[in-house]
Design a protein around this motif. Sequence first.
Motif, mmCIF file in Angstrom:
data_model
loop_
_atom_site.group_PDB
_atom_site.id
_atom_site.type_symbol
_atom_site.label_atom_id
_atom_site.label_comp_id
_atom_site.label_asym_id
_atom_site.label_seq_id
_atom_site.Cartn_x
_atom_site.Cartn_y
_atom_site.Cartn_z
ATOM 1 N N THR A 227 -5.828 -25.476 -42.787
ATOM 2 C CA THR A 227 -4.967 -24.338 -43.046
ATOM 3 C C THR A 227 -5.052 -23.908 -44.501
ATOM 4 O OG1 THR A 227 -2.675 -23.542 -43.017
ATOM 5 C CG2 THR A 227 -3.004 -25.888 -43.437
ATOM 6 N N PHE A 228 -5.018 -22.619 -44.729
ATOM 7 C CA PHE A 228 -5.016 -22.098 -46.098
ATOM 8 C C PHE A 228 -3.637 -22.206 -46.737
ATOM 9 C CE2 PHE A 228 -8.523 -18.936 -44.655
ATOM 10 C CZ PHE A 228 -9.479 -19.926 -44.776
ATOM 11 N N ILE A 229 -2.614 -22.351 -45.884
ATOM 12 C CA ILE A 229 -1.235 -22.407 -46.363
ATOM 13 C C ILE A 229 -0.627 -23.722 -45.905
ATOM 14 C CG2 ILE A 229 0.964 -21.177 -46.535
ATOM 15 C CD1 ILE A 229 -1.449 -19.491 -47.380
ATOM 16 N N GLU A 233 4.289 -24.335 -48.515
ATOM 17 C CA GLU A 233 3.703 -23.212 -49.253
ATOM 18 C C GLU A 233 3.871 -21.884 -48.519
ATOM 19 O OE1 GLU A 233 0.026 -25.221 -51.772
ATOM 20 O OE2 GLU A 233 -0.420 -24.021 -49.980
ATOM 21 N N GLU A 234 4.693 -21.862 -47.499
ATOM 22 C CA GLU A 234 4.816 -20.653 -46.686
ATOM 23 C C GLU A 234 5.178 -19.428 -47.518
ATOM 24 O OE1 GLU A 234 5.203 -24.184 -44.106
ATOM 25 O OE2 GLU A 234 6.146 -23.581 -45.992
ATOM 26 N N HIS A 235 5.940 -19.636 -48.570
ATOM 27 C CA HIS A 235 6.346 -18.517 -49.417
ATOM 28 C C HIS A 235 5.177 -17.955 -50.228
ATOM 29 C CE1 HIS A 235 6.438 -22.070 -51.959
ATOM 30 N NE2 HIS A 235 6.450 -21.309 -53.023
ATOM 31 N N GLU A 238 1.361 -14.469 -48.795
ATOM 32 C CA GLU A 238 0.810 -13.166 -49.194
ATOM 33 C C GLU A 238 -0.093 -13.295 -50.412
ATOM 34 O OE1 GLU A 238 0.949 -10.496 -47.502
ATOM 35 O OE2 GLU A 238 2.362 -11.222 -45.995
ATOM 36 N N GLU A 239 0.268 -14.162 -51.339
ATOM 37 C CA GLU A 239 -0.536 -14.341 -52.551
ATOM 38 C C GLU A 239 -1.834 -15.086 -52.252
ATOM 39 O OE1 GLU A 239 -2.146 -14.543 -56.249
ATOM 40 O OE2 GLU A 239 -0.531 -13.244 -55.544
ATOM 41 N N LYS A 240 -1.763 -16.114 -51.437
ATOM 42 C CA LYS A 240 -2.936 -16.946 -51.200
ATOM 43 C C LYS A 240 -3.934 -16.300 -50.244
ATOM 44 C CE LYS A 240 -3.016 -21.394 -51.046
ATOM 45 N NZ LYS A 240 -2.856 -22.818 -50.670
ATOM 46 N N ILE A 241 -3.415 -15.654 -49.195
ATOM 47 C CA ILE A 241 -4.309 -15.216 -48.134
ATOM 48 C C ILE A 241 -5.330 -14.198 -48.621
ATOM 49 C CG2 ILE A 241 -2.952 -13.277 -47.239
ATOM 50 C CD1 ILE A 241 -4.794 -16.030 -45.226
ATOM 51 N N LYS A 242 -4.984 -13.384 -49.598
ATOM 52 C CA LYS A 242 -5.934 -12.389 -50.080
ATOM 53 C C LYS A 242 -7.138 -13.035 -50.766
ATOM 54 C CE LYS A 242 -3.285 -11.561 -54.348
ATOM 55 N NZ LYS A 242 -2.444 -10.577 -55.087
#
Length: 329
Positions: A227-229, A233-235, A238-242
């Motif tokens: 998982t990338f998150i 780290e759920e919050h 938006e920052e990580k997924i990009k």
Amino acid sequence: MSNFLTISDYEPDEIQNILDLSSELQTAAEPVLAGKNIAFVFEKPSLRTKVGTEAAINHLGGNVIHIDADILLSSGKAIPFTSRESLKDAMKNVSLWCDAVFARVYSHQTLKNMAGYSSIPIINALCDKHHPMQALADLHTLQQQFGKDKKLTLAFVGDANNVAFSLTELLLKFGHTVNFSGPEQYSWTDDKLSYFALLAVQYGGEFNTVTEPSKAVENSDAIYTDTFISMGEEHLYEEKIKHFEPYQVNEELFSKAGEHTGFMHCLPAHRGVEVTDAVIDHPNSWVYKQAENRMIVSKGVFATLLDGEGKATKKPSVPHLDKESVNGT
């Protein structure tokens, strides 16, 4: 008595003994844990770690006692100015009743504190820095596919997280090659890169960081993602997924590898995010074998620590490395 907190505490022959014992106990489950009580303490939710390990202990004749993490780790407040009970007192008590503690926690320091107060083995079920039980299951899976002697190349595509760290650490100790590809913003720190380099020199493996995931997977025997998150780290989604979108393991990326290449994921997987359905459901996907092996290697770990046979002895793997910084302790 010994603990199982990190891969760094054990030499390859000791790990292989655990895996070999796991295979033996898979086919002929002897009640080597009869009369043993193992406490489960979970701060984080779990499916494979909890159910797979509990099933393994049951198969070997042991008992599992679930302890609420808030009670043992004193995160609840009984009165405004103090916690319910000190971890020291709690662990001293648990050590009187149980034979081991299997703990899944947010902070690796919690495990170190538990081990410091305990007179029974502490086994790391996952923390922020390490996931040694998953790494054992992954190596066991690779050995089932390729045998023990073949030197392998694994491409890890994604986040430099706890799963990636323990897996890389273990594969390098067995002389394998790891090609890592992930966003620079979420890649390895200099101290971890230095650690991997030292392991590669000592054990004959190879570690590479590769900018393009398509290059990382070329000539690989397995492609691994997670998982990338991560949990907690759920919050940051938006920052990580990009940053991580280019590192999705999809059909196009998977096609860059060989026909024999397998896909690996520790699960839970977020289908359509870090991996597509076509890849995780591919005939060369080994994700469910990895999940089964979580149960199998648990047998070897607990039997080694608790029945007194083939007991592993902790040894420093890289004596010149500051493990305090690398292990996050």
